[in-house]
Design a protein around this motif. Structure first.
Motif, PDB file in Angstrom:
ATOM      1  N   GLY A  85     105.054 -13.031 -41.208  1.00  0.00           N
ATOM      2  CA  GLY A  85     104.993 -13.772 -39.951  1.00  0.00           C
ATOM      3  C   GLY A  85     105.737 -13.068 -38.833  1.00  0.00           C
ATOM      4  N   VAL A  86     106.918 -12.523 -39.126  1.00  0.00           N
ATOM      5  CA  VAL A  86     107.701 -11.805 -38.115  1.00  0.00           C
ATOM      6  C   VAL A  86     106.993 -10.510 -37.715  1.00  0.00           C
ATOM      7  N   LYS A  87     106.400  -9.808 -38.686  1.00  0.00           N
ATOM      8  CA  LYS A  87     105.648  -8.589 -38.367  1.00  0.00           C
ATOM      9  C   LYS A  87     104.486  -8.884 -37.433  1.00  0.00           C
ATOM     10  N   LEU A  88     103.746  -9.968 -37.715  1.00  0.00           N
ATOM     11  CA  LEU A  88     102.599 -10.321 -36.883  1.00  0.00           C
ATOM     12  C   LEU A  88     103.036 -10.702 -35.474  1.00  0.00           C
ATOM     13  N   ALA A  89     104.137 -11.440 -35.368  1.00  0.00           N
ATOM     14  CA  ALA A  89     104.668 -11.795 -34.048  1.00  0.00           C
ATOM     15  C   ALA A  89     105.059 -10.540 -33.265  1.00  0.00           C
ATOM     16  N   ALA A  90     105.692  -9.589 -33.946  1.00  0.00           N
ATOM     17  CA  ALA A  90     106.055  -8.326 -33.293  1.00  0.00           C
ATOM     18  C   ALA A  90     104.816  -7.556 -32.859  1.00  0.00           C
ATOM     19  N   GLY A  91     103.749  -7.599 -33.682  1.00  0.00           N
ATOM     20  CA  GLY A  91     102.520  -6.916 -33.323  1.00  0.00           C
ATOM     21  C   GLY A  91     101.921  -7.462 -32.045  1.00  0.00           C
ATOM     22  N   PHE A  92     101.954  -8.779 -31.854  1.00  0.00           N
ATOM     23  CA  PHE A  92     101.444  -9.367 -30.615  1.00  0.00           C
ATOM     24  C   PHE A  92     102.279  -8.927 -29.416  1.00  0.00           C
ATOM     25  N   GLU A  93     103.587  -8.850 -29.590  1.00  0.00           N
ATOM     26  CA  GLU A  93     104.447  -8.403 -28.489  1.00  0.00           C
ATOM     27  C   GLU A  93     104.147  -6.958 -28.111  1.00  0.00           C
ATOM     28  N   MET A  94     103.994  -6.085 -29.116  1.00  0.00           N
ATOM     29  CA  MET A  94     103.653  -4.685 -28.851  1.00  0.00           C
ATOM     30  C   MET A  94     102.305  -4.574 -28.152  1.00  0.00           C
ATOM     31  N   LEU A  95     101.348  -5.377 -28.588  1.00  0.00           N
ATOM     32  CA  LEU A  95      99.996  -5.305 -28.031  1.00  0.00           C
ATOM     33  C   LEU A  95      99.972  -5.658 -26.554  1.00  0.00           C
ATOM     34  N   VAL A  96     100.723  -6.685 -26.170  1.00  0.00           N
ATOM     35  CA  VAL A  96     100.649  -7.155 -24.792  1.00  0.00           C
ATOM     36  C   VAL A  96     101.610  -6.397 -23.867  1.00  0.00           C
ATOM     37  N   GLN A  97     102.638  -5.747 -24.430  1.00  0.00           N
ATOM     38  CA  GLN A  97     103.636  -5.064 -23.608  1.00  0.00           C
ATOM     39  C   GLN A  97     103.401  -3.568 -23.463  1.00  0.00           C
ATOM     40  N   HIS A  98     102.888  -2.914 -24.494  1.00  0.00           N
ATOM     41  CA  HIS A  98     102.791  -1.445 -24.494  1.00  0.00           C
ATOM     42  C   HIS A  98     101.682  -0.988 -23.546  1.00  0.00           C
ATOM     43  N   LYS A  99     101.992  -0.004 -22.713  1.00  0.00           N
ATOM     44  CA  LYS A  99     101.003   0.536 -21.770  1.00  0.00           C
ATOM     45  C   LYS A  99      99.828   1.187 -22.490  1.00  0.00           C
ATOM     46  N   LEU A 100     100.050   1.599 -23.723  1.00  0.00           N
ATOM     47  CA  LEU A 100      98.998   2.233 -24.501  1.00  0.00           C
ATOM     48  C   LEU A 100      97.794   1.314 -24.672  1.00  0.00           C
ATOM     49  N   TYR A 101      98.046   0.005 -24.712  1.00  0.00           N
ATOM     50  CA  TYR A 101      96.969  -0.968 -24.936  1.00  0.00           C
ATOM     51  C   TYR A 101      96.572  -1.713 -23.667  1.00  0.00           C
ATOM     52  N   ALA A 102      97.064  -1.267 -22.523  1.00  0.00           N
ATOM     53  CA  ALA A 102      96.843  -2.011 -21.279  1.00  0.00           C
ATOM     54  C   ALA A 102      95.361  -2.198 -20.962  1.00  0.00           C
ATOM     55  N   ASN A 103      94.542  -1.212 -21.300  1.00  0.00           N
ATOM     56  CA  ASN A 103      93.113  -1.297 -20.984  1.00  0.00           C
ATOM     57  C   ASN A 103      92.276  -1.846 -22.134  1.00  0.00           C
ATOM     58  N   LYS A 104      92.924  -2.250 -23.217  1.00  0.00           N
ATOM     59  CA  LYS A 104      92.198  -2.816 -24.347  1.00  0.00           C
ATOM     60  C   LYS A 104      91.738  -4.234 -24.011  1.00  0.00           C
ATOM     61  N   LYS A 105      90.566  -4.587 -24.476  1.00  0.00           N
ATOM     62  CA  LYS A 105      90.007  -5.916 -24.208  1.00  0.00           C
ATOM     63  C   LYS A 105      90.924  -7.014 -24.731  1.00  0.00           C
ATOM     64  N   ASN A 106      91.447  -6.853 -25.954  1.00  0.00           N
ATOM     65  CA  ASN A 106      92.313  -7.871 -26.540  1.00  0.00           C
ATOM     66  C   ASN A 106      93.579  -8.072 -25.721  1.00  0.00           C
ATOM     67  N   ALA A 107      94.174  -6.978 -25.253  1.00  0.00           N
ATOM     68  CA  ALA A 107      95.402  -7.083 -24.467  1.00  0.00           C
ATOM     69  C   ALA A 107      95.142  -7.794 -23.141  1.00  0.00           C
ATOM     70  N   ARG A 108      94.005  -7.504 -22.511  1.00  0.00           N
ATOM     71  CA  ARG A 108      93.678  -8.170 -21.243  1.00  0.00           C
ATOM     72  C   ARG A 108      93.458  -9.664 -21.449  1.00  0.00           C
ATOM     73  N   GLU A 109      92.758 -10.025 -22.524  1.00  0.00           N
ATOM     74  CA  GLU A 109      92.522 -11.438 -22.807  1.00  0.00           C
ATOM     75  C   GLU A 109      93.832 -12.173 -23.097  1.00  0.00           C
TER      76      GLU A 109
END
Length: 626
Positions: A318-342
């Motif tokens: 559960g903690v790993k998954l929560a961290a994954g969501f934080e990385m996805l929405v914060q990291h510039k690497l994923y800024a243009n990803k559809k999931n991150a924008r949604e």
């Protein structure tokens, strides 16, 4: 004469039209053509659009809750050359099941569209033939297979070699021309088809079997996101799986100075739907959560009562998954990803009050599913029996893991056994070792001399550890790069090319400067400008006076010794006047130019020194005229 493999590659000057194109790793590409001589362009387009609509219907039927690892199947209507076609590609990441699901869907649609001709291939090329490698005819090798393998009317068809045809791969236009003009030439090879599609035996039931449900403690925000759109779990897991130092820093507000958007607080119990690959990726990662995530994990374990291995394991996931969501929405690497924008839009709605987080009573009404995890377990005794070809029947109790894994392992064992039984493969070599393959160089006990390998063992171990660390760093960078979109990869490649061009230009400039410097040195040497002590050269010549060769040997040696001491004294005096010597040589070099341009004059001009014409040179013409 054997010319080696012929790949039709044209070198520079021979009509070179670019390097051969190759799909990125973990990408499957698919093409659909409508071939019917009675249809015009408009009708062909309509048939292709009907194929697209049929795919949507099939997805709704079989993929209602399916989670793609990275990308889903998609078909674009395009025109290439003289043909309209549907074309798509999917990055399936580590989930090979996604690739075979695409094959299943397209093959199912081929039954409804008998005029559709479908080609599917990936990084390895004609992977359907790779599956059927044990049943292929001798002529159907990888070197000739390209564009020869097609799916039509639920069958696998192959374009065979003609009697007069040189063994080579076909280009697409050649293959389509054969299908259009001589469709009867196509071969249906039942054994090849059975082997090529053996992974599809369990479909469509295997689609749901690839899913895994687990009840986990998650922050309320994360639970709300997954309840709204469960497919976001794939992007979050991958962001965690491919984490880098930047990602880890973003989990620590005291270091990044950025507030957490999915803080690890306010945990609730919810059921999460994964694919088996995604769940295994999270479960298999060893990770010490930093900052607030470490505190959250400690609190979850403490508040969970008795910290059994299962409860602790679920807390960690559960903690790993929560961290994954934080990385996805914060990291510039994923800024243009559809999931991150949604996700960002959803967070904006929460901040604006347009969305409200669910309360405990609402969450209690959500279904809680917990699937059996026995597929993660391996009975090594059964595994050994499978390797020996003595495993029980499919579906029998006590298997070592997933049924599909068992069947794939059996096929591997069967193929290996057939390889050993095949005389043409040289099984005598497979069953024995070549004497040169035996490592007996380090058998120091039987030798009278020391083995240098023994003494260097510690150094080699250190080198191996360093090499492993470098390779791990490379793998991590490579995985991060492969997770980028095509546009991001293109930007990185353009930057790399610019850097390479700049370095090449600098190198060429340095080479040119070096050449000019060497030419100038040669010119200055020719005029004596770089001889700091010219007098010593004259004196060294004097020692070669033939008169010294006359007389007794001892007298000659005494004479030379005296002159050597004298030369040393003179050299010391000369070295004290280096500035004078340099100026004298520069003036002589300038005089040697005879009023023309030269290196000495150029150097003096650069230093701001301008010389008048030499007085001696002015007198000489007057004497000549008188």
């Amino acid at each position: 004469m054997d010319l080696g493999p012929q790949d039709d590659f044209k070198w520079f000057g021979e009509g070179f039209d670019g390097f051969p194109k190759r799909l990125p790793d973990d990408v499957v590409e698919y093409l659909i053509f409508i071939i019917d001589s009675k249809l015009g362009d408009t009708q062909v387009r309509e048939r292709l659009q009907a194929f697209q609509r049929a795919l949507v219907v099939l997805e709704k039927k079989f993929l209602k809750e399916y989670i793609w690892q990275r990308e889903s199947i998609k078909l674009d209507l395009i025109r290439e050359g003289s043909h309209w076609l549907l074309k798509g590609s999917t990055n399936y990441g580590d989930s090979v099941a996604d690739e075979w699901l695409i094959v299943f869907l397209l093959r199912e649609l081929s039954k409804k569209f008998p005029d559709a001709w479908i080609r599917v291939y990936d990084t390895d090329g004609e992977f359907l033939l790779i599956e059927a490698a044990d049943a292929l005819p001798a002529w159907l090798s990888p070197e000739v297979a390209e564009n020869r393998v097609w799916i039509q009317k639920h069958q696998l068809l192959v374009i065979p070699l003609s009697k007069t045809e040189t063994p080579k791969p076909l280009d697409r236009e050649e293959a389509l021309a054969i299908i259009e003009q001589t469709p009867t030439r196509m071969q249906h090879l039942p054994k090849v088809e059975t082997e090529a599609f053996h992974r599809l035996k369990g479909y469509p039931a295997a689609i749901s079997e690839n899913q895994h449900h687990a009840t986990l403690p998650l922050p309320r925000r994360v639970a709300h996101v997954l309840h709204t759109k469960p497919s976001h779990v794939a992007a979050a897991v991958e962001a965690f799986y491919l984490r880098d130092p930047v990602s880890l820093r973003l989990l620590q507000p005291e270091k990044s100075d950025v507030a957490l958007k999915f803080p690890p607080t306010d945990f609730v119990e919810v059921s999460v739907r994964f694919t088996k690959v995604l769940y295994a990726q999270l479960l298999g990662q060893r990770w010490t959560p930093p900052g607030p995530y470490g505190d959250a994990l400690a609190g979850l374990i403490k508040n969970g009562g008795k910290a059994t291995s299962r409860s602790r394991e679920k807390c960690e996931i559960g903690v790993k998954l929560a961290a994954g969501f934080e990385m996805l929405v914060q990291h510039k690497l994923y800024a243009n990803k559809k999931n991150a924008r949604e996700l960002q839009l959803l967070l904006d709605d929460l901040e604006a009050g347009e969305e409200i987080l669910p309360i405990d009573a609402e969450i209690a009404q959500w279904p809680k599913l917990e699937d059996d995890e026995s597929w993660l377990n391996i009975d090594f005794a059964e595994f050994e029996r499978e390797l020996a070809g003595k495993g029980g029947a499919m579906g029998a109790e006590g298997g070592f893991g997933d049924k599909n894994a068992q069947e794939n392992l059996r096929k591997m064992v069967d193929r290996f056994n057939k390889f050993l039984e095949d005389d043409s493969t040289g099984n005598d070599r497979a069953g024995s070792l070549d004497p040169m393959d035996m490592d007996n160089d380090s058998d120091a006990e039987r030798r009278a001399w020391d083995d240098p390998e023994d003494s260097d063992e510690t150094d080699e171990e250190a080198d191996d550890e360093q090499a492993d660390a470098e390779y791990a760093e490379y793998e991590k960078a490579y995985e991060t790069y492969m997770s980028l979109s095509s546009a991001e990869k293109s930007v990185l490649l353009d930057e790399a090319r610019e850097l390479a061009n700049a370095e090449e230009a600098d190198k060429e400039e340095d080479d040119e400067i070096q050449k000019l410097t060497e030419m100038m040195e040669a010119e200055l040497f020719s005029h004596g400008a770089l001889k700091l002590n010219p007098e010593s050269d004259k004196k060294s010549d004097a020692t070669k006076n033939p008169k010294l060769d006359k007389g007794k040997g001892k007298a000659r040696l005494d004479k030379v010794d005296e002159e050597d001491h004298a030369d040393e004294d003179d050299d010391e005096e000369e070295y004290l006047d280096e500035d004078y010597n340099l100026a004298d040589n520069m003036l002589k070099a300038f005089k040697g130019q005879a009023g023309l341009a030269g290196p000495a004059g150029n150097l003096m001009g650069m230093m701001g020194v301008q010389f008048p014409p030499d007085a001696d040179d002015e007198e000489k013409p007057r004497k000549g005229k008188s």
